[in-house]
Design an enzyme around this catalytic site. Structure first.
Site, PDB file in Angstrom:
ATOM      1  N   LEU A 207       0.863  -1.175   0.000  1.00  0.00           N
ATOM      2  CA  LEU A 207       0.000   0.000   0.000  1.00  0.00           C
ATOM      3  C   LEU A 207       0.902   1.227   0.000  1.00  0.00           C
ATOM      4  CD1 LEU A 207      -2.800  -0.771   2.647  1.00  0.00           C
ATOM      5  CD2 LEU A 207      -3.165  -0.259   0.232  1.00  0.00           C
ATOM      6  N   ASP A 208       0.546   2.252  -0.765  1.00  0.00           N
ATOM      7  CA  ASP A 208       1.294   3.502  -0.732  1.00  0.00           C
ATOM      8  C   ASP A 208       1.316   4.065   0.685  1.00  0.00           C
ATOM      9  OD1 ASP A 208       1.734   3.370  -3.433  1.00  0.00           O
ATOM     10  OD2 ASP A 208       0.126   4.755  -3.965  1.00  0.00           O
TER      11      ASP A 208
END
Length: 297
Positions: free
Chosen positions: A41-42
Site C-alpha cells: 500500500l502507498d
C-alpha cells in the site's frame, strides 16, 4: 531455540508509513525474523495489509494475485501531479453533470482495459524505482498494463467530493483510475483518501492496528495469526492418507485419483494437517510447494 511463528496476520496500515515499515513493526511485535507482505500500500493509503510469517511466506502469491477492494475519495475540479494529495495541485474544470450521469460514466470503466502505471510508483525499470526517477524530475516510457475493474460504485457525492468503492485486479492503480475518471467527467480529479477494505476474501474489519499488536506482547500478538492454509482456501482440496502424504513430502509423485480435479490443489494429510500445494496433471499428483515439516502453520 523457539521456532518463529507461521501464519497470516491482518494489519490495518495507517497513513504516513510504507508497507515495508509496517512489516518491520509487525515483525518486532511478534518477535519474528521471517515475514513478508502480499502487495504493498502507498504510504498515503490506509487499510488492509495482510502479512505472512514463517512458512506462510511460501504461499504469499495466492494473495498477491488476488483481487482487491478499495474505498477511494476523490477531489473533483482539480488535478495532481502524483494523483493524490502529495503532488502539485492544479485547477481542473467545473463539474457540469449530476449524479446519474456520473454513475453512467463510472460504469464505462468496468471490465478489462489498459492502464499506464504512474511515475510515482514502486515499479522497477533498469534497477531503479519509478518514484526515485520522478523525484529527479525524470519521466520514462511505461508500458500499458491490462487491468480489470469488477465493480465501481458511487458511495457518496457532495459538491467537489466523490467517494467510490472499487474492486479491481492486481496491478490496478487507483490514482490513475481517479485521474482517468476525472478526465472523463470533464473536470479533473485526484485522490484525497484511499483505504483498502478487502483482498482475497479478507476484510479490514478483521485486522489489527500496529499499536494494538505492540500492546499485546509477542505471545498474545501471535494469537492473531491465521493458519497458513487459509491462503489456499480457493484451491480444490485433496486429503491424503499417511503413506501418500509421506510420499509427497519426500518428492515422490502419486497416481492421481480419477476424482481429483486437474491443476493446482491444496494438500492435507491425516487429521487435516496442511501439507502444501500440489498439481494434478497427466494422471499424476506432484508437489509444487510444501510446508517444511507438514505441521500446521
Amino acid at each position: 531455540m523457539v521456532a518463529g511463528p507461521d501464519g497470516v496476520l491482518l494489519v490495518d496500515k495507517p497513513s504516513g508509513i510504507t508497507s515495508t515499515r509496517a512489516l518491520a513493526l509487525a515483525k518486532r511485535a511478534l518477535e519474528s525474523r521471517k515475514a513478508g507482505h502480499t502487495g504493498t500500500l502507498d504510504p498515503f493509503a490506509t487499510g488492509l495489509l495482510p502479512l505472512v510469517f514463517g512458512e506462510a511466506t511460501k504461499f504469499s502469491r495466492f494473495l498477491i494475485n488476488a483481487d482487491k477492494t478499495y474505498l477511494a475519495t476523490l477531489k473533483l475540479g482539480a488535478t495532481s501531479s502524483t494523483g493524490d494529495t502529495e503532488g502539485t495541485i492544479a485547477s481542473g474544470g467545473k463539474l457540469r453533470i449530476g449524479i446519474e450521469e456520473i454513475r453512467a460514466i463510472s460504469k464505462e470503466f468496468i471490465g478489462f482495459s489498459t492502464q499506464i502505471p504512474p511515475m510515482h510508483s514502486a515499479i522497477r525499470m533498469e534497477g531503479q524505482r519509478l518514484y526515485d526517477l520522478a523525484r529527479q524530475g525524470l519521466e520514462v516510457v511505461r508500458e500499458p498494463r491490462i487491468i480489470r475493474i469488477e465493480f465501481l460504485e458511487i458511495v457518496e457525492f457532495s459538491g467537489e467530493k466523490l467517494a467510490i468503492s472499487v474492486k479491481c485486479s492486481k496491478g490496478t492503480y487507483i490514482r490513475v483510475l481517479a485521474a482517468d475518471l476525472g478526465a472523463r467527467l470533464g473536470c479533473g480529479a485526484y485522490l484525497t483518501e484511499l483505504r483498502r477494505t478487502e483482498t482475497g476474501g479478507f476484510l479490514v474489519e478483521d485486522s489489527a492496528s500496529l499499536p494494538e499488536l505492540e500492546s499485546l506482547g509477542p505471545g498474545r500478538a501471535r494469537q492473531r495469526l491465521l493458519p497458513t492454509e487459509i491462503l489456499v482456501r480457493s484451491l480444490p482440496r485433496i486429503d491424503l492418507g499417511e503413506r501418500e502424504a509421506w510420499s509427497i513430502r519426500n518428492g515422490q509423485e502419486l497416481a492421481a485419483d480419477p476424482g481429483w480435479p486437474p491443476g493446482e490443489c491444496a494438500l492435507f494429510g491425516p487429521e487435516g494437517v496442511f501439507v502444501g500445494v500440489g498439481s494434478v496433471a497427466d494422471r499424476h499428483l506432484e508437489a509444487a510447494r510444501l510446508m517444511a515439516t507438514g505441521a500446521p502453520g
